[in-house]
Design a protein around this motif. Structure first.
Motif, short mmCIF file in Angstrom:
data_model
loop_
_atom_site.label_atom_id
_atom_site.label_comp_id
_atom_site.label_asym_id
_atom_site.label_seq_id
_atom_site.Cartn_x
_atom_site.Cartn_y
_atom_site.Cartn_z
N ASN A 118 0.78 -1.25 0.00
CA ASN A 118 0.00 0.00 0.00
C ASN A 118 0.81 1.29 0.00
OD1 ASN A 118 -2.65 -1.29 0.33
ND2 ASN A 118 -1.70 -2.01 2.21
N SER A 119 2.10 1.21 0.24
CA SER A 119 2.89 2.44 0.29
C SER A 119 4.34 2.09 0.00
CB SER A 119 2.80 3.08 1.69
OG SER A 119 3.48 2.25 2.62
N GLY A 120 5.11 3.15 -0.25
CA GLY A 120 6.54 2.96 -0.47
C GLY A 120 7.23 2.44 0.78
N THR A 121 6.78 2.93 1.93
CA THR A 121 7.39 2.48 3.19
C THR A 121 7.21 0.98 3.36
OG1 THR A 121 6.96 4.63 4.18
CG2 THR A 121 7.35 2.81 5.70
N GLU A 122 6.02 0.51 3.08
CA GLU A 122 5.79 -0.94 3.18
C GLU A 122 6.68 -1.70 2.21
OE1 GLU A 122 1.86 -2.72 2.84
OE2 GLU A 122 1.04 -0.94 3.77
N GLY A 146 19.43 9.36 1.28
CA GLY A 146 18.39 8.49 0.72
C GLY A 146 17.16 8.47 1.61
N TRP A 147 16.00 8.55 1.00
CA TRP A 147 14.74 8.46 1.75
C TRP A 147 13.95 7.28 1.21
CZ3 TRP A 147 12.23 9.01 5.94
CH2 TRP A 147 10.84 9.00 5.97
N HIS A 148 13.68 6.34 2.12
CA HIS A 148 12.96 5.13 1.70
C HIS A 148 11.68 4.95 2.51
CE1 HIS A 148 16.61 4.28 -0.52
NE2 HIS A 148 17.30 4.46 0.59
N GLY A 149 11.23 6.02 3.17
CA GLY A 149 10.05 5.92 4.01
C GLY A 149 10.44 5.73 5.46
N GLY A 150 9.42 5.58 6.31
CA GLY A 150 9.65 5.66 7.76
C GLY A 150 10.00 4.35 8.44
N ILE A 203 19.44 1.68 -3.04
CA ILE A 203 19.74 3.04 -3.52
C ILE A 203 18.63 3.61 -4.38
CG2 ILE A 203 21.04 2.18 -5.55
CD1 ILE A 203 22.98 4.61 -5.01
N GLU A 204 18.41 4.92 -4.25
CA GLU A 204 17.53 5.62 -5.18
C GLU A 204 18.39 6.01 -6.39
OE1 GLU A 204 14.96 8.96 -3.43
OE2 GLU A 204 16.38 8.53 -1.85
N PRO A 205 17.99 5.67 -7.59
CA PRO A 205 18.77 6.10 -8.77
C PRO A 205 18.87 7.62 -8.86
CG PRO A 205 17.19 4.41 -9.37
CD PRO A 205 16.87 4.79 -7.96
N PHE A 236 17.03 -1.22 -6.21
CA PHE A 236 16.76 0.17 -6.56
C PHE A 236 15.44 0.58 -5.93
CE2 PHE A 236 19.18 0.84 -10.86
CZ PHE A 236 20.38 0.71 -10.18
N ASP A 237 15.47 1.70 -5.22
CA ASP A 237 14.22 2.32 -4.77
C ASP A 237 13.75 3.21 -5.92
OD1 ASP A 237 12.25 3.93 -3.80
OD2 ASP A 237 13.13 4.18 -1.81
N GLU A 238 12.77 2.69 -6.65
CA GLU A 238 12.24 3.41 -7.83
C GLU A 238 10.88 4.03 -7.52
OE1 GLU A 238 13.56 3.34 -11.24
OE2 GLU A 238 14.46 1.35 -11.49
N ILE A 239 10.69 4.37 -6.25
CA ILE A 239 9.38 4.89 -5.85
C ILE A 239 9.12 6.25 -6.51
CG2 ILE A 239 8.16 5.76 -3.78
CD1 ILE A 239 9.31 3.07 -2.48
N ILE A 240 10.15 7.01 -6.76
CA ILE A 240 9.98 8.24 -7.54
C ILE A 240 10.33 8.01 -9.02
CG2 ILE A 240 10.86 10.60 -7.89
CD1 ILE A 240 11.08 10.92 -4.91
N THR A 241 11.41 7.30 -9.28
CA THR A 241 11.90 7.18 -10.67
C THR A 241 11.10 6.18 -11.50
OG1 THR A 241 13.51 5.56 -9.86
CG2 THR A 241 14.28 7.84 -10.08
N GLY A 264 6.11 2.78 -6.20
CA GLY A 264 4.98 3.41 -5.51
C GLY A 264 4.48 4.53 -6.40
N LYS A 265 4.01 5.60 -5.80
CA LYS A 265 3.66 6.86 -6.49
C LYS A 265 3.00 6.68 -7.87
CE LYS A 265 7.12 9.32 -3.78
NZ LYS A 265 6.51 10.12 -2.75
N VAL A 266 3.74 6.95 -8.96
CA VAL A 266 3.15 6.95 -10.31
C VAL A 266 2.36 5.66 -10.58
CG1 VAL A 266 3.73 6.83 -12.78
CG2 VAL A 266 4.90 8.49 -11.32
C1 LIG Z 1 12.33 7.26 -2.92
C2 LIG Z 1 11.23 7.02 -1.93
N1 LIG Z 1 11.17 5.84 -1.29
C3 LIG Z 1 10.20 5.58 -0.40
C4 LIG Z 1 9.24 6.51 -0.09
C5 LIG Z 1 8.18 6.19 0.92
O1 LIG Z 1 6.95 6.06 0.26
P1 LIG Z 1 5.58 6.31 1.04
O2 LIG Z 1 5.54 7.75 1.40
O3 LIG Z 1 4.53 5.92 0.01
O4 LIG Z 1 5.57 5.41 2.21
C6 LIG Z 1 9.26 7.74 -0.73
C7 LIG Z 1 8.25 8.76 -0.41
O5 LIG Z 1 8.37 9.91 -0.66
C8 LIG Z 1 10.29 8.01 -1.66
O6 LIG Z 1 10.38 9.20 -2.27
#
Ligand SMILES: Cc1ncc(COP(=O)(O)O)c(C=O)c1O
Length: 430
Positions: A118-122, A146-150, A203-205, A236-241, A264-266
């Motif tokens: 349901n989310s990027g964090t998950e 790097g931000w991968h959620g909480g 890693i986020e690209p 790869f954390d492709e939640i944005i890319t 996630g996201k898109v």
């Molecule tokens: C690269 C990246 N990974 C993970 C997350 C976490 O996703 P979510 O906010 O859907 O939990 C985000 C959210 O901004 C993000 O930008």
């Protein structure tokens, strides 16, 4: 804050005063707070947000970079409305999850199989668990900025100063298995990893929250080689890319293929989603019929595979699949970066505009921005003032964050952004 904003947002102010009594900090997510109070939206369509006082904003935040086709695109709204009449949440298997997984497998180079959440964090939490299960090792490498959620194990070294924990309540036991490595510095990263028993490098690209900082291709290639050499998984954390830089995400854009990618996201077409996609032999660790307890890795949840999200996701991926829209958006992102950079370069205001595809971010500093340390050495107050000024004039960036283009942004709206940026630059000189 400029007086004009306060004057034109009286109903938002009232809502904020109510919100503060019942929501910590008055918001659902602290990054959404900005001074003196956020405006409250009651309508969003295409490139526009409208607030409760009737002000219109051209939105460059786009729902945390989610809406690549703009807010509420017709085709997605239609598909979602039709789905609602067939059921909002089945809680059992259905064809849409098969169809969307097939689409992801077709589009994303590393994907043999997919799991939805349901989310990027998950997605990041379950992928760490999956990587540990597969590799039978526990250490995870993440990068500065790097931000991968909480999720606890990844909620560190997001913003300098790194010695101050990003949140209270993080368990030391979980943090001790996380190694922090410098971004865009292959030798420095290798030094941090040398001699460690590492399950995965995540890693986020392109560092998103970290300031729109593209990884250098050689850096990603070097990480891939290092991981292959040491039998470490590359994630790869492709939640944005994902589905933004290319139909196959950052991995297609860079030509570096990870073992697992998270999305996630898109991908949710404007609805909550997360996903893990990767090589079959890794993904099958989530199949308890092949790997019995305790050899399997758990992933699941009540709303996983929600049909509303999946129908929206399927529509958006069908539209993006052939790459034409993404290619055009990337070209427009490149041109916008050049034009915005030119405004700063031809003035005395020192700033660098970073971009990757259709994402862009301004940093008020006179040096190349290749890592998060430079982002936080830049003049953050000036960036805040810049964004607040834009907001006052009907152009929305979440203050201090990157912007994202969507297909809904017109050339006129981009021109307005440039004109207002020029005015801001001029106001600094007088
Ligand atoms: C690269 C990246 N990974 C993970 C997350 C976490 O996703 P979510 O906010 O859907 O939990 C985000 C959210 O901004 C993000 O930008």
């Amino acid at each position: 804050m400029p007086a004009k904003y306060i004057q034109q947002t009286s109903k938002s102010k009232e809502l904020y005063l109510r919100a503060k009594k019942v929501l910590p900090a008055g918001v659902s997510y602290f990054i959404r707070y900005f001074e003196p109070y956020p405006f409250y939206v009651n309508w969003a369509k295409g490139s526009k947000l409208k607030d409760v006082d009737g002000n219109n904003y051209t939105d460059f935040w786009m729902g945390h970079y989610t809406h690549i086709l703009g807010h509420s695109p017709q085709k997605i709204v239609k598909a979602v409305c039709a789905q609602i009449h067939h059921g909002t949440h089945y809680g059992v298997s259905h064809e849409l999850e098969v169809a969307l997984a097939e689409k992801v497998v077709k589009m994303v180079p590393c994907a043999d199989m997919v799991r939805f959440c349901n989310s990027g964090t998950e997605a990041s939490m379950y992928t760490v668990r999956l990587a540990r299960t597969f590799s039978e090792k526990s250490k995870i490498v993440k990068f500065e900025g790097g931000w991968h959620g909480g999720y606890d194990a990844l909620h560190l070294a997001v913003k300098p100063p790194f010695e101050i924990p990003a949140s209270n309540g993080l368990s030391d036991k979980l943090l001790k298995d996380t190694i922090i490595a410098p971004f865009n510095d292959l030798e420095g990263a290798k030094r941090k990893m040398e001699g460690e028993e590492i399950a995965a490098v995540l890693i986020e690209p392109v560092l998103g929250a970290g300031g729109c900082i593209p990884a250098e291709r050689e850096f990603l290639k070097g990480l891939r080689e290092f991981c292959d050499d040491k039998s470490i998984l590359l994630i790869f954390d492709e939640i944005i890319t994902g589905f933004r830089l290319a139909p196959g995400g950052g991995q297609e854009y860079y030509g570096v293929i990870p073992d697992i990618a998270i999305f996630g996201k898109v991908m949710g077409g404007g609805f909550p989603i997360g996903a893990i996609a990767g090589r079959r032999e890794i993904m099958e660790r989530m199949d308890p019929m092949i790997f019995e307890r305790p050899k399997s890795s758990f992933q699941g949840g009540t709303f996983t595979g929600n049909p509303i999200t999946l129908v929206a996701g399927l529509e958006v991926l069908k539209i993006l699949e052939d790459g034409r829209i993404i290619h055009r958006l990337n070209q427009r992102g490149g041109k916008l970066q050049e034009d915005l950079q030119e405004i700063f370069s031809s003035s005395e205001v020192k700033a660098r505009v970073n971009h990757a595809g259709s994402l862009f971010c301004t940093h008020f500093i006179d040096e190349e921005v290749r890592n998060v340390h430079t982002v936080y050495r830049a003049d953050r107050r000036k960036l805040l003032d810049f964004h607040l000024k834009l907001i006052e004039n009907g152009i929305f960036f979440l203050p201090t964050h990157s912007g994202a283009l969507s297909t809904a942004h017109s050339e006129e709206e981009i021109q307005e952004l440039l004109t207002e940026s020029e005015k801001f630059v001029r106001s600094l000189k007088t």
